[in-house]
Design a protein around this motif. Structure first.
Motif, mmCIF file in Angstrom:
data_model
loop_
_atom_site.group_PDB
_atom_site.id
_atom_site.type_symbol
_atom_site.label_atom_id
_atom_site.label_comp_id
_atom_site.label_asym_id
_atom_site.label_seq_id
_atom_site.Cartn_x
_atom_site.Cartn_y
_atom_site.Cartn_z
ATOM 1 N N ASN A 43 0.975 -1.214 0.067
ATOM 2 C CA ASN A 43 -0.037 -0.033 0.009
ATOM 3 C C ASN A 43 0.838 1.385 -0.005
ATOM 4 O O ASN A 43 1.048 1.834 0.839
ATOM 5 N N GLU A 70 -1.646 -1.573 -4.173
ATOM 6 C CA GLU A 70 -2.765 -0.624 -4.100
ATOM 7 C C GLU A 70 -2.395 0.606 -3.875
ATOM 8 O O GLU A 70 -1.903 1.150 -2.748
ATOM 9 N N GLN A 72 -4.236 3.424 -3.776
ATOM 10 C CA GLN A 72 -5.152 4.110 -2.796
ATOM 11 C C GLN A 72 -4.748 4.025 -1.397
ATOM 12 O O GLN A 72 -4.931 2.652 -1.012
ATOM 13 N N SER A 76 -8.174 -0.367 4.341
ATOM 14 C CA SER A 76 -9.586 -0.989 3.878
ATOM 15 C C SER A 76 -9.540 -1.264 2.114
ATOM 16 O O SER A 76 -9.881 -2.287 1.644
ATOM 17 N N TYR A 77 -8.626 -0.181 1.604
ATOM 18 C CA TYR A 77 -8.594 -0.159 0.238
ATOM 19 C C TYR A 77 -7.572 -1.424 -0.186
ATOM 20 O O TYR A 77 -7.655 -2.076 -1.097
ATOM 21 N N CYS A 81 -8.584 -4.574 -2.418
ATOM 22 C CA CYS A 81 -7.774 -5.067 -3.634
ATOM 23 C C CYS A 81 -7.203 -6.526 -3.414
ATOM 24 O O CYS A 81 -7.468 -7.494 -4.483
ATOM 25 N N THR A 185 -18.048 0.011 2.270
ATOM 26 C CA THR A 185 -17.278 0.366 3.191
ATOM 27 C C THR A 185 -17.131 1.856 3.543
ATOM 28 O O THR A 185 -17.041 2.674 3.102
ATOM 29 N N VAL A 188 -11.906 3.447 6.670
ATOM 30 C CA VAL A 188 -10.813 3.215 5.866
ATOM 31 C C VAL A 188 -9.793 2.498 6.689
ATOM 32 O O VAL A 188 -8.927 1.673 6.143
ATOM 33 N N ASN A 191 -4.151 4.505 7.930
ATOM 34 C CA ASN A 191 -3.957 5.251 6.658
ATOM 35 C C ASN A 191 -3.036 6.110 6.540
ATOM 36 O O ASN A 191 -2.564 6.977 7.148
#
Length: 321
Positions: A43, A70, A72, A76-77, A81, A185, A188, A191
């Motif tokens: 990420n 991923e 973003q 969660s993103y 993915c 969702t 998040v 982050n």
């Protein structure tokens, strides 16, 4: 019937611990009838994450190990993915600082084979400290993903707010798709350096609300490594504040409430009263009883402030439940 399982490791700038996690996965003892694979979701890491993953890919010690990116930012993103990058019926979300017992994958698959209505299953998680923690930290181990509900499997309540920790959480793909989490969702999660939380609890509650069972399985054992920096007062205050922010939404979701104006106002009121109670207690003890402001009290204050922030966010934005 044998189920296939994907071990998904979502990671951000944690290459050294990722190396240790992959080393324990390389030692998994899994029956040959089970199809299992491993996916590392990078990420936006800027450290040696890609190189570490590639080294294990080249070594061939982990079956079907792949690396995807991923762009973003947000846990969660990265998990979305992972779900979209596999067809496996079971998806195991393993943190990049978790050390799995050698039979963890086998135990996960066996449990789902024996519990056909299980939609999500949580592990027994012990903390592995880099240095011994201060005594005042021990009551807050749960916020660092310690999770031990005993030696026997336990089905979690079918109503109300409950949780399974995200470190070592395994979900049934069909249950996850039925829950609507991919489309709705709300939380998040971590982050970058922002310690927002609650995304794993959202997954669990949405799966339960879709009619599936939630279980704790002590046979799925792992250690969650806690480096020294994660027990500093500053880190814990940010962490617990982020956890507090997620709780108003999780309360609404767990109790299957529609976030209409009345519910959102009620949630704001409860959070304000909780914050006022904690703040008043601190002021009274400090001014009238001459008690110093302890690390424990500061953690409670940050938790209550986070809850108030989360309630205000729920009031202003609303969410799909």
């Amino acid at each position: 019937m044998s189920l296939s399982i994907e071990v998904a490791i979502c990671t951000y700038n944690n290459a050294l611990l990722l190396d240790r996690t992959l080393a324990t996965i390389a030692k998994q003892q899994v029956d040959s009838s089970i199809t299992w694979s491993v996916l590392v979701v990078d990420n936006n890491s800027t450290d040696e994450t890609a190189a570490i993953a590639q080294r294990y890919i080249d070594a061939g010690t982990i079956p079907q190990l792949r690396l995807v990116k991923e762009p973003q930012q947000g846990l969660s993103y990265a998990r979305i993915c992972a779900v979209r990058s596999t067809d496996s019926e079971l998806i195991a979300f393993v943190d990049d600082d978790c050390l799995l017992s050698p039979d963890w994958v086998q135990q996960a698959v066996t449990f789902f084979q024996e519990h056909l209505q299980a939609g999500a299953v949580g592990s027994r998680v012990k903390l592995l400290w880099e240095v011994p923690p201060p005594e005042e930290i021990l009551p807050f181990q749960g916020y660092l993903s310690a999770y031990d509900r005993g030696d026997l499997p336990l089905q979690m309540p079918s109503v109300g707010n409950t949780y399974l920790v995200g470190a070592g959480l395994v979900v049934r793909r069909s249950a996850l798709l039925a829950s609507g989490w991919l489309e709705k969702t709300a939380l998040v999660g971590r982050n970058g350096k922002c310690l927002t939380a609650g995304d794993d609890s959202e997954i669990v509650l949405r799966i339960r609300n879709a009619g599936y069972e939630l279980w704790y399985n002590p046979a799925m054992q792992l250690q969650h490594y806690i480096p020294q920096k994660r027990i500093s007062p500053q880190y814990l205050q940010r962490l617990i504040r982020g956890i507090g922010q997620s709780q108003p939404f999780l309360y609404v979701l767990g109790n299957r409430l529609q976030p209409n104006l009345a519910v959102r106002l009620s949630t704001c009121g409860k959070s304000m009263r909780y914050f006022s109670k904690v703040l008043t207690s601190i002021i009274y003890r400090n001014l009238f009883q001459a008690h110093p402001l302890t690390a424990e009290r500061l953690l409670y204050l940050n938790h209550s402030l986070g809850r108030l922030q989360g309630a205000l966010q729920l009031f202003l934005r609303g969410y799909q439940v």
